[in-house]
Motif scaffolding. Structure first.
Motif, short mmCIF file in Angstrom:
data_model
loop_
_atom_site.label_atom_id
_atom_site.label_comp_id
_atom_site.label_asym_id
_atom_site.label_seq_id
_atom_site.Cartn_x
_atom_site.Cartn_y
_atom_site.Cartn_z
N LEU A 1 18.26 -30.74 -46.96
CA LEU A 1 16.83 -30.91 -47.16
C LEU A 1 16.54 -32.11 -48.05
N SER A 2 17.35 -32.25 -49.11
CA SER A 2 17.15 -33.35 -50.05
C SER A 2 17.36 -34.70 -49.38
N VAL A 3 18.45 -34.80 -48.60
CA VAL A 3 18.75 -36.05 -47.91
C VAL A 3 17.63 -36.42 -46.94
N ALA A 4 17.06 -35.39 -46.30
CA ALA A 4 15.98 -35.65 -45.33
C ALA A 4 14.62 -35.79 -46.01
N GLY A 5 14.57 -35.60 -47.33
CA GLY A 5 13.31 -35.72 -48.04
C GLY A 5 12.35 -34.58 -47.76
N ILE A 6 12.89 -33.40 -47.43
CA ILE A 6 12.07 -32.24 -47.07
C ILE A 6 11.88 -31.35 -48.29
N LYS A 7 10.63 -30.98 -48.56
CA LYS A 7 10.33 -30.08 -49.68
C LYS A 7 9.73 -28.78 -49.16
N PRO A 8 10.45 -27.66 -49.32
CA PRO A 8 9.88 -26.37 -48.91
C PRO A 8 8.79 -25.93 -49.88
N ALA A 9 8.09 -24.87 -49.55
CA ALA A 9 7.02 -24.38 -50.42
C ALA A 9 7.62 -23.57 -51.57
N ASN A 10 8.15 -22.42 -51.27
CA ASN A 10 8.73 -21.53 -52.28
C ASN A 10 10.14 -21.15 -51.89
N LEU A 11 10.98 -20.90 -52.89
CA LEU A 11 12.35 -20.48 -52.66
C LEU A 11 12.56 -19.11 -53.29
N LEU A 12 12.93 -18.13 -52.47
CA LEU A 12 13.27 -16.81 -52.96
C LEU A 12 14.79 -16.72 -53.05
N GLU B 1 13.20 -21.73 -30.21
CA GLU B 1 14.66 -21.54 -30.12
C GLU B 1 15.37 -22.56 -31.01
N HIS B 2 14.80 -23.75 -31.14
CA HIS B 2 15.34 -24.83 -31.95
C HIS B 2 14.23 -25.39 -32.83
N LEU B 3 14.62 -25.83 -34.03
CA LEU B 3 13.65 -26.45 -34.92
C LEU B 3 14.27 -27.66 -35.61
N PRO B 4 13.54 -28.77 -35.68
CA PRO B 4 14.04 -29.91 -36.46
C PRO B 4 13.96 -29.57 -37.94
N ILE B 5 14.79 -30.20 -38.73
CA ILE B 5 14.81 -29.92 -40.16
C ILE B 5 13.45 -30.20 -40.81
N GLU B 6 12.69 -31.11 -40.22
CA GLU B 6 11.37 -31.43 -40.77
C GLU B 6 10.43 -30.24 -40.74
N ALA B 7 10.71 -29.27 -39.87
CA ALA B 7 9.83 -28.10 -39.75
C ALA B 7 9.89 -27.20 -40.98
N LYS C 1 14.68 -13.19 -35.36
CA LYS C 1 14.85 -14.22 -34.35
C LYS C 1 15.71 -15.35 -34.91
N ARG C 2 16.79 -15.67 -34.20
CA ARG C 2 17.70 -16.76 -34.57
C ARG C 2 17.14 -18.09 -34.10
N ILE C 3 17.28 -19.13 -34.95
CA ILE C 3 16.78 -20.47 -34.61
C ILE C 3 17.85 -21.51 -34.96
N VAL C 4 18.18 -22.37 -34.03
CA VAL C 4 19.12 -23.46 -34.27
C VAL C 4 18.39 -24.61 -34.95
N ILE C 5 19.00 -25.16 -36.01
CA ILE C 5 18.38 -26.27 -36.75
C ILE C 5 18.93 -27.59 -36.21
N THR C 6 18.07 -28.52 -35.93
CA THR C 6 18.49 -29.84 -35.44
C THR C 6 18.06 -30.93 -36.41
N GLY C 7 18.60 -32.12 -36.20
CA GLY C 7 18.19 -33.27 -37.00
C GLY C 7 19.02 -33.51 -38.23
N ALA C 8 20.06 -32.71 -38.45
CA ALA C 8 20.97 -32.90 -39.59
C ALA C 8 22.29 -32.23 -39.26
N GLU C 9 23.33 -32.58 -39.99
CA GLU C 9 24.67 -32.03 -39.75
C GLU C 9 24.82 -30.74 -40.56
N PHE C 10 24.97 -29.61 -39.85
CA PHE C 10 25.09 -28.32 -40.52
C PHE C 10 26.44 -27.66 -40.28
N ASP C 11 27.41 -28.45 -39.87
CA ASP C 11 28.77 -27.96 -39.66
C ASP C 11 29.48 -27.82 -41.01
#
Length: 288
Positions: A207-218, A178-184, A251-261
């Motif tokens: 993502l950049s601020v958190a230092g998160i790198k996704p695999a591929n971007l479509l 239901e919720h996922l941290p940005i690190e996920a 399925k909707r998922i709320v992202i946590t661990g960063a400001e998304f407002d």
């Protein structure tokens, strides 16, 4: 040499309609009369404003530059007419709206239609950068955008705040959450709008601020395409919460661990905010 107003007006009508026939019908004049007015303008300056091929007309590079000027000229004329006599009672008039999502504007248009049945509307949907450009180019009277703007030429009020959320196919490995941290999002495939979209801009920044790198971007060109790509398993989609429509398979998922407002703003050119139609749109938005 004094420029011919009738020639400029005829040129603008043809450029707008992309057709001599359509422009003549709109202006309620004969096509030969309209053609003669445009040709007179071209002959007076020894220029060619249109390339003609049968019934098809296309602006030349010079014609394109002139059309930018006449768009401002006749927008100002419409503005003056509206202010002095036209739509003060809002019994008639046409409002051009640009928005980065139909979700954010339809309730306002529905309320205005109830209040002022004589009004007509046109709505253009684009990303946040595109709708601001339409305001600046006089292609729209008002706009709703998620892009905050400090340009003194633009009048802006904050409409609401919205949050970015993620969504996945119900077959996705993360669909049980239901919720996922940005690190996920690290190492995950992501589906996002094109550059110029505030959704993409904000999400990539977080993502950049958190230092998160996704695999591929479509990258896709519309919200509908994002939804379809996610449904077919291309990755995790990101949209505004107000834009997400629950449906089977997603399925909707709320992202946590960063400001998304993110704020949503109503904007117009500053000098046009007192026009009755524009002012009424702002008032209706605020009422709702």
């Amino acid at each position: 040499m004094a420029i011919s107003y009738s020639g400029l007006s005829a040129f603008h009508a043809v450029a707008e309609a992309q057709s001599f026939t359509g422009a003549a019908r709109t202006r309620n004049v004969s096509q030969p009369t309209l053609s003669a007015q445009v040709r007179g303008l071209e002959d007076a300056y020894g220029v060619r404003l249109f390339d003609r091929a049968g019934r098809q007309v296309k602006l030349t590079p010079l014609g394109q530059s002139l059309f930018v000027i006449t768009a401002r000229l006749f927008a100002a004329e419409d503005e003056a007419q509206s202010l002095l006599a036209g739509s003060r009672t809002l019994q008639r008039g046409h409002l051009r709206i640009a928005a980065d999502s139909a979700t954010h504007v339809m309730s306002t248009l529905a309320r205005m239609r109830e209040r002022y049945p004589g009004l007509t509307f046109s709505l253009t949907i684009g990303n946040s950068s595109e709708v601001v450009d339409q305001i600046m180019d006089f292609a729209a009277d008002v706009a709703i955008t998620a892009r905050a703007n400090s340009d003194p030429r633009i009048h802006s009020i904050k409409l609401r705040s919205d949050d970015l959320i993620a969504f996945v196919s119900d077959q996705h490995e993360l669909a049980r959450h239901e919720h996922l941290p940005i690190e996920a999002f690290a190492g995950q495939d992501i589906v996002l709008r094109e550059r110029g979209s505030i959704t993409r801009e904000v999400f990539e920044n977080r993502l950049s601020v958190a230092g998160i790198k996704p695999a591929n971007l479509l990258e896709v060109q519309s919200r509908e395409a994002v939804r379809e790509a996610v449904a077919f398993g291309f990755g995790i989609g990101v949209v505004f919460a107000s834009e997400f429509r629950p449906e089977a398979g997603l399925k909707r998922i709320v992202i946590t661990g960063a400001e998304f407002d993110v704020g949503e703003y109503v904007v117009c050119r500053a000098e046009r905010q007192r026009l009755p139609l524009v002012r009424s749109f702002f008032e209706t938005v605020q009422d709702l």
